[in-house]
Scaffold this motif. Structure first.
Motif, mmCIF file in Angstrom:
data_model
loop_
_atom_site.group_PDB
_atom_site.id
_atom_site.type_symbol
_atom_site.label_atom_id
_atom_site.label_comp_id
_atom_site.label_asym_id
_atom_site.label_seq_id
_atom_site.Cartn_x
_atom_site.Cartn_y
_atom_site.Cartn_z
ATOM 1 N N GLY A 178 -76.076 -53.630 -51.530
ATOM 2 C CA GLY A 178 -75.068 -54.364 -50.781
ATOM 3 C C GLY A 178 -75.685 -55.034 -49.570
ATOM 4 N N PRO A 179 -74.880 -55.684 -48.748
ATOM 5 C CA PRO A 179 -75.377 -56.275 -47.508
ATOM 6 C C PRO A 179 -75.635 -55.185 -46.472
ATOM 7 C CG PRO A 179 -73.014 -56.562 -47.636
ATOM 8 C CD PRO A 179 -73.426 -55.932 -48.939
ATOM 9 N N VAL A 180 -76.671 -55.370 -45.658
ATOM 10 C CA VAL A 180 -76.988 -54.354 -44.650
ATOM 11 C C VAL A 180 -75.830 -54.181 -43.661
ATOM 12 C CG1 VAL A 180 -79.471 -54.700 -44.834
ATOM 13 C CG2 VAL A 180 -78.163 -56.033 -43.152
ATOM 14 N N GLU A 181 -74.976 -55.189 -43.562
ATOM 15 C CA GLU A 181 -73.851 -55.113 -42.624
ATOM 16 C C GLU A 181 -72.924 -53.940 -42.919
ATOM 17 O OE1 GLU A 181 -75.414 -59.263 -42.355
ATOM 18 O OE2 GLU A 181 -75.004 -57.860 -44.000
ATOM 19 N N TRP A 182 -72.848 -53.506 -44.177
ATOM 20 C CA TRP A 182 -72.009 -52.339 -44.491
ATOM 21 C C TRP A 182 -72.477 -51.114 -43.702
ATOM 22 C CZ3 TRP A 182 -67.571 -51.142 -47.016
ATOM 23 C CH2 TRP A 182 -67.334 -49.781 -47.277
ATOM 24 N N ASP A 183 -73.793 -50.943 -43.591
ATOM 25 C CA ASP A 183 -74.344 -49.791 -42.879
ATOM 26 C C ASP A 183 -74.170 -49.898 -41.368
ATOM 27 O OD1 ASP A 183 -75.151 -48.447 -45.138
ATOM 28 O OD2 ASP A 183 -77.295 -48.861 -44.893
ATOM 29 N N LEU A 184 -73.789 -51.077 -40.877
ATOM 30 C CA LEU A 184 -73.664 -51.298 -39.437
ATOM 31 C C LEU A 184 -72.225 -51.478 -38.987
ATOM 32 C CD1 LEU A 184 -76.579 -53.888 -39.196
ATOM 33 C CD2 LEU A 184 -76.692 -51.458 -38.638
ATOM 34 N N ALA A 185 -71.290 -51.441 -39.915
ATOM 35 C CA ALA A 185 -69.898 -51.728 -39.594
ATOM 36 C C ALA A 185 -69.362 -50.766 -38.543
ATOM 37 C CB ALA A 185 -69.042 -51.651 -40.861
ATOM 38 N N MET A 186 -68.634 -51.326 -37.580
ATOM 39 C CA MET A 186 -67.887 -50.580 -36.567
ATOM 40 C C MET A 186 -68.771 -49.853 -35.553
ATOM 41 S SD MET A 186 -64.916 -49.151 -39.124
ATOM 42 C CE MET A 186 -64.080 -48.242 -37.826
ATOM 43 N N VAL A 204 -70.234 -61.796 -42.371
ATOM 44 C CA VAL A 204 -70.337 -60.678 -43.313
ATOM 45 C C VAL A 204 -69.982 -59.376 -42.610
ATOM 46 C CG1 VAL A 204 -71.879 -59.376 -44.822
ATOM 47 C CG2 VAL A 204 -72.031 -61.873 -44.751
ATOM 48 N N LEU A 205 -70.450 -59.220 -41.379
ATOM 49 C CA LEU A 205 -70.123 -58.013 -40.620
ATOM 50 C C LEU A 205 -68.621 -57.900 -40.429
ATOM 51 C CD1 LEU A 205 -71.089 -55.543 -39.000
ATOM 52 C CD2 LEU A 205 -71.192 -57.026 -36.989
#
Length: 318
Positions: A230-238, A263-264
């Motif tokens: 997936g996009p790395v943004e999933w791991d950085l959300a919130m 994306v974030l």
């Protein structure tokens, strides 16, 4: 579940792990429960082996799916360990495969030597996440796309009407948001149609900056049960703007992609919806109620994510 029922579940999970370990040749003398939330984590003393037994499932509960999920976790942790990435590796004293026993599926790991300042879920600097992403980008095996969103959450959304914490309006909103997000997150092709040029890669899948263990030899990553593509943004959300800026600085140093703001934004909506889905788990894990109550209030205060609210046009870009 009542406290007595939760305690009984912990007792049964521990007993299953001990029996399974003994069948694998480990003479377990005194098991010690180290952690008990979504999984029961048991040190199989005197051996340097820890069993992790999921007891509250956040993905599809069918045995084949659970086995595949646990095997992916074991495989990626072993691969990362072989690459020199600091992780808790699978135990070398038992076969590297999930074990089914008494209705539970479990995996076995090396015992980490905890540092005095270790606290569960306490985060670390985002440069660690960037370094993990740089390593994971080379992982050679196939992985499902955004498994935390696409596996388990559909069933949770279908059950939201049974949750006392939610109103009928909450349930209706959650279903609209899920359908809108699923249209672009169901697979890699749909995602890349919405976000052309944004790369995807293997990611940890569940806030890697907080799934760490402080050991006497330094920070190590743990818990790869949501490993996916997936996009790395999933791991950085919130995590907030400061954390994202810190990640971006480390990403530039490592020569990897920095965070895409749109994306974030979408990943944060998807992650919040995952929290709403987890309200269906409160009956199995009552301590979730307090934390999810705050997440629910924040979600209600946000504009709804609906059809057409996707893509670079949302931030004025073409």
């Amino acid at each position: 579940m009542t406290p007595d029922e939760v305690a009984e579940r912990t007792r049964r999970a521990t007993g299953a792990a001990v029996d399974a370990a003994r069948e694998l040749g480990l003479e377990v003398e005194h098991p010690v429960v180290l952690h008990d939330v979504f999984s029961v984590v048991v040190h199989l003393a005197p051996h340097p082996v820890v069993a992790r037994i999921p007891v509250v499932l956040t993905a599809a509960a069918d045995p084949a799916g659970q086995t595949a999920r646990r095997q992916r976790e074991l495989d990626v942790a072993a691969w990362l360990d072989a690459q020199g990435v600091p992780v808790v590796p699978p135990s070398a004293l038992v076969p590297r495969s999930p074990i089914h026993r008494d209705g539970f599926v479990m995996t076995f790991w090396e015992l980490a030597d905890l540092a005095d300042d270790h606290e569960p879920y306490r985060g670390v600097a985002l440069r660690h996440s960037a370094q993990l992403h740089a390593a994971l980008a080379r992982y050679p095996r196939e992985l499902p796309f955004l498994a935390p969103f696409n596996d388990g959450l559909p069933a949770m959304i279908a059950e939201l009407h049974t949750v006392d914490l939610l109103t009928a309006d909450d349930v209706d909103r959650a279903r609209v948001e899920f359908d809108s997000l699923r249209a672009i997150l169901a697979d890699q092709k749909a995602f890349q149609a919405a976000f052309p040029g944004v790369t995807v890669q293997p990611i940890q899948g569940d806030a890697p900056s907080h799934n760490v263990i402080r050991t006497t030899s330094g920070i190590v990553f743990s818990d790869f049960e949501d490993i996916c593509r997936g996009p790395v943004e999933w791991d950085l959300a919130m995590l907030g703007a400061a954390a994202v800026a810190e990640y971006d600085a480390a990403a530039r140093d490592l020569g990897i992609r920095t965070v895409d703001p749109e994306v974030l934004r979408v990943m944060e909506y998807a992650r919040r919806l995952q929290f709403i889905g987890c309200t269906t788990l409160v009956s199995q894990l009552p301590l979730l109620a307090d934390g999810l109550g705050q997440a629910l209030s924040e979600w209600r205060s946000m504009p709804m994510f609906g059809p057409g609210q996707v893509g670079r046009s949302q931030v004025g870009r073409s």
